[in-house]
Scaffold this motif. Structure first.
Motif, short mmCIF file in Angstrom:
data_model
loop_
_atom_site.label_atom_id
_atom_site.label_comp_id
_atom_site.label_asym_id
_atom_site.label_seq_id
_atom_site.Cartn_x
_atom_site.Cartn_y
_atom_site.Cartn_z
N LEU A 120 0.84 -1.20 0.00
CA LEU A 120 0.00 0.00 0.00
C LEU A 120 0.87 1.25 0.00
CD1 LEU A 120 -2.56 -1.04 2.78
CD2 LEU A 120 -2.81 -1.31 0.31
N SER A 124 -1.92 5.78 2.16
CA SER A 124 -3.02 4.84 2.34
C SER A 124 -2.85 4.04 3.62
CB SER A 124 -3.09 3.88 1.15
OG SER A 124 -3.45 4.58 -0.03
N LEU A 128 -5.67 4.37 6.40
CA LEU A 128 -6.42 3.15 6.70
C LEU A 128 -6.30 2.80 8.18
CD1 LEU A 128 -8.13 0.97 5.31
CD2 LEU A 128 -6.04 -0.34 4.95
N ARG A 155 -9.94 6.18 -1.75
CA ARG A 155 -8.60 5.73 -1.37
C ARG A 155 -8.68 4.59 -0.36
NH1 ARG A 155 -4.48 10.21 0.75
NH2 ARG A 155 -4.77 10.85 -1.42
N LEU A 156 -9.56 4.73 0.62
CA LEU A 156 -9.72 3.68 1.62
C LEU A 156 -10.27 2.40 1.00
CD1 LEU A 156 -11.23 5.88 4.49
CD2 LEU A 156 -8.95 4.84 4.47
N ARG A 158 -9.95 1.43 -2.13
CA ARG A 158 -8.90 0.81 -2.94
C ARG A 158 -7.89 0.06 -2.06
NH1 ARG A 158 -9.11 5.73 -5.89
NH2 ARG A 158 -7.29 6.51 -4.74
N ALA A 159 -7.57 0.64 -0.91
CA ALA A 159 -6.60 -0.01 -0.03
C ALA A 159 -7.15 -1.33 0.49
CB ALA A 159 -6.27 0.92 1.14
#
Length: 404
Positions: A120, A124, A128, A155-156, A158-159
């Motif tokens: 990551l 991120s 996260l 973004r969260l 995707r992580a």
């Protein structure tokens, strides 16, 4: 009503990460764990104001979240083993064979290592961890990272998708993988602590960082940068009760009532420092904190040692903030003109332009050199760009002192 909602916020800050971490461990489903934790909190908001706060509020939340997860798994007809494990969870998040609260904290540590996987991006990892472990609202994360709330949500997502798609294991790694991951974990814990220690931060975040650092030290006794970080946390946090006066105003370090400092935290911090790498970045900062914590009065502070620590830290990790603190230390150790000269060097490149701490440092050094009118103006300029109301009020108070 307000008191009960405040109590819910306090419980949520402590319980949210524990619930999410435990449900992720059992179900392997990140989204399900977060959804169930959020549903439990939503139900508490509806019921607690009318029914009262339960005797074991964290256990109540865990039970509701567990039951939501059981219902979801039943609907999805998943494997019976996971369902049985969930049904066996006690209200504190452990099973009948688990190690009590230590196991619960261990779940959160597993979650931190998962969030800090090198697959990551660094931002991120930090976002996260703050969102999942400490329940920092997405809107607050967006403001901290200077992006829109929708961009932070993506973004969260995707992580978490990357964690699931890459099959990143939910565990504390070992061997070379542990060495690779540890710096990232320490950096995240440092940011968690800072989130709670800031003037307008939530102390629960700092408490969580300290708990995780303690556990990390037990799990990794041979890695001396871990007790260095723990020492830094404890020595700084020991001053929390003295950082505000009876009216809620920030109190500068040199004016704090040292009888209000937490002596048990200082003792634990000094013991951790004795077992630490004192020449690394966290160890050097911990040594600075130790100089403040062990000085019986502000005038007895060993500023020469603090200046030496910042000189070493500057050689290891020169950042604008390090150079700013180095200038302040030299200003107290060797006179205000020496500090102002280093501050001018630190400002080269513009990174500290209109930075409230840089302006406040210049104001303090200027006042100590005798120019009180200019110091008052600098304190007012610092207040105008301060990041929080408590900082702004404190700076305006300092400006008023030098305007007399």
């Amino acid at each position: 009503m307000t008191g009960r909602l405040d109590r819910l916020e306090e419980v949520a800050a402590d319980a949210y990460g524990r619930i999410v971490a435990t449900l992720i461990r059992v179900t392997g489903d990140w989204t399900l764990a977060e959804d169930c934790a959020q549903e439990a909190l939503a139900q508490a908001v509806q019921r607690w104001p009318q029914e009262g706060t339960p005797d074991n509020p964290g256990g109540w939340l865990m039970t509701v979240a567990r039951n939501r997860a059981i219902d979801a798994l039943r609907r999805a007809t998943v494997e019976r083993r996971k369902l049985a494990e969930l049904a066996a969870l006690t209200p504190d998040g452990t099973g009948p064979g688990d190690g009590g609260k230590e196991e619960v904290v261990d779940d959160r540590l597993r979650l931190v290592f998962t969030c800090c996987h090198p697959a990551l991006a660094l931002e991120s990892r930090v976002a996260l961890t703050l969102r999942t472990v400490c329940a920092v609202p997405t809107a607050d994360l967006a403001r901290a990272f200077l992006v829109t709330e929708s961009a932070m949500t993506r973004r969260l997502t995707r992580a978490k998708t990357k964690i699931a798609g890459a099959g990143i294991p939910y565990r504390v790694p070992s061997g070379p993988a542990l060495d690779e991951r540890l710096p990232g974990v320490l950096a995240v814990l440092y940011l968690l602590f800072t989130q709670g220690y800031n003037a307008d931060g939530d102390p629960a975040f700092a408490d969580e960082a300290i708990r995780l650092a303690r556990l990390l030290r037990r799990l990794m006794p041979g890695r001396r940068e871990v007790p260095a970080l723990l020492a830094l946390f404890l020595l700084q946090h020991s001053r929390r009760a003295a950082r505000r006066d009876a009216e809620g105003r920030l109190v500068p370090l040199e004016r704090q009532d040292r009888t209000r400092w937490d002596r048990a935290a200082i003792a634990e911090g000094l013991a951790a420092l004795a077992d630490a790498d004192q020449d690394g970045p966290y160890g050097l900062q911990a040594r600075v904190a130790a100089c403040h914590a062990t000085a019986p009065t502000a005038s007895a502070t060993d500023w020469a040692e603090i200046a030496r620590c910042y000189d070493a830290l500057s050689r290891l990790r020169s950042t604008p903030v390090v150079e700013l603190n180095r200038a302040v230390a030299h200003g107290y150790a060797h006179g205000p003109q020496a500090g102002l000269a280093l501050l001018a060097l630190a400002r080269e490149g513009g990174a500290l332009d209109d930075h409230p701490l840089a302006l406040a440092a210049e104001a303090d050094l200027t006042a100590r050199s005798g120019d009180h009118a200019r110091a008052a103006d600098l304190f007012r300029r610092a207040a105008a760009v301060a990041h929080s109301d408590p900082e702004r009020r404190a700076l305006l108070d300092r400006a008023a002192e030098h305007s007399l």
